[in-house]
Design an enzyme around this catalytic site. Structure first.
Site, PDB file in Angstrom:
ATOM      1  N   ASP A  28     -52.083  15.614  99.622  1.00  0.00           N
ATOM      2  CA  ASP A  28     -52.685  16.912  99.345  1.00  0.00           C
ATOM      3  C   ASP A  28     -53.298  17.450 100.637  1.00  0.00           C
ATOM      4  O   ASP A  28     -53.566  16.696 101.580  1.00  0.00           O
ATOM      5  CB  ASP A  28     -53.813  16.788  98.314  1.00  0.00           C
ATOM      6  CG  ASP A  28     -53.338  16.268  96.971  1.00  0.00           C
ATOM      7  OD1 ASP A  28     -52.127  16.346  96.695  1.00  0.00           O
ATOM      8  OD2 ASP A  28     -54.194  15.781  96.203  1.00  0.00           O
ATOM      9  N   ASP A  69     -56.763  18.891 101.548  1.00  0.00           N
ATOM     10  CA  ASP A  69     -58.130  19.083 101.078  1.00  0.00           C
ATOM     11  C   ASP A  69     -58.865  19.972 102.077  1.00  0.00           C
ATOM     12  O   ASP A  69     -58.797  19.744 103.297  1.00  0.00           O
ATOM     13  CB  ASP A  69     -58.853  17.745 100.942  1.00  0.00           C
ATOM     14  CG  ASP A  69     -58.193  16.841  99.914  1.00  0.00           C
ATOM     15  OD1 ASP A  69     -57.913  17.330  98.807  1.00  0.00           O
ATOM     16  OD2 ASP A  69     -57.939  15.667 100.223  1.00  0.00           O
TER      17      ASP A  69
END
Length: 234
Positions: A153, A155
């Protein structure tokens, strides 16, 4: 954190207001990491490979900072305590916007491609804030330790000391969702508010109360900026 060391100070000595020099998600380079009982076996190898820790939210006593160690595996996360005297340097997420990996192959990973796209996307309105990457992307950019994978991901931390209108948050979330869809990964943005860390997607949803992550622990709040406005008499 999957595992956390017992604090090396008495509970009565801890306070929610930590040293303002270190904030959640800052990356600290240490010249020494103190060992505590029941420390996972992987921690020493991880620290020798990359002598860095990530500041986490917790009550601390003067002279300490709450820190997290990252291992190689996803489940290797260890909450511990560092002494302020052992800190050599600090890197804040917003300082990483101008950073780059040393390898073209690394820069081609989706999470890093998306970060670069957001740097250049004026429609995102991110330029109105101090913001930067956290998580695996932030750790790799700060330490030059390969941490990002093809499925990582992205972030983000977005500093919002002043009230962020919900409709503007919704527009920003839509821009992030568009970038995430094109890259095939998730973008997880957190607003740093006076009440603590609040997920952008949750705030943008218009919920009556949102979860704020604070040194005292997570709590539901109706207005993450209420304290600041109360102090200002607004």
């Amino acid at each position: 954190m999957r595992v956390c060391a017992v604090a090396p100070f008495a509970p009565d000595d801890a306070a929610a207001s930590a040293d303002p020099r270190w904030q959640a998600h800052d990356i600290l380079r240490l010249h020494r990491l103190e060992a505590f009982d029941n420390e996972p076996a992987w921690v020493r190898d991880a620290f020798s490979r990359a002598p860095f820790v990530v500041v986490r939210r917790a009550h601390v006593a003067p002279g300490f900072v709450a820190a997290g160690v990252r291992g190689v595996a996803r489940n290797e996360r260890y909450g511990t305590w560092a002494r302020c005297d052992d800190i050599e340097s600090v890197v804040k997420p917003e300082a990483l916007l101008s950073a780059s990996t040393r390898s073209a192959d690394r820069r081609a990973l989706p999470a890093l491609v998306v970060l670069d796209a957001l740097r250049r996307d004026s429609s995102s309105t991110l330029d109105a804030f101090a913001w930067g990457p956290t998580g695996s992307v932030g750790f790799e950019l700060a330490t030059f330790t390969p941490t990002v994978t093809s499925t990582s991901d992205l972030d983000l931390l977005i500093r919002t000391p002043n009230r962020f209108p919900c409709d503007e948050a919704q527009r920003l979330q839509a821009v992030l969702d568009s970038h995430a869809m094109r890259a095939g990964i998730r973008i997880d943005a957190q607003l740093e508010t006076p009440a603590g860390g609040v997920a952008l997607v949750e705030y943008a949803s218009g919920k009556a109360r949102v979860m704020a992550r604070h040194a005292s622990g997570p709590r539901l709040v109706a207005d993450p900026w209420a304290r600041v406005h109360a102090q200002a008499g607004l």
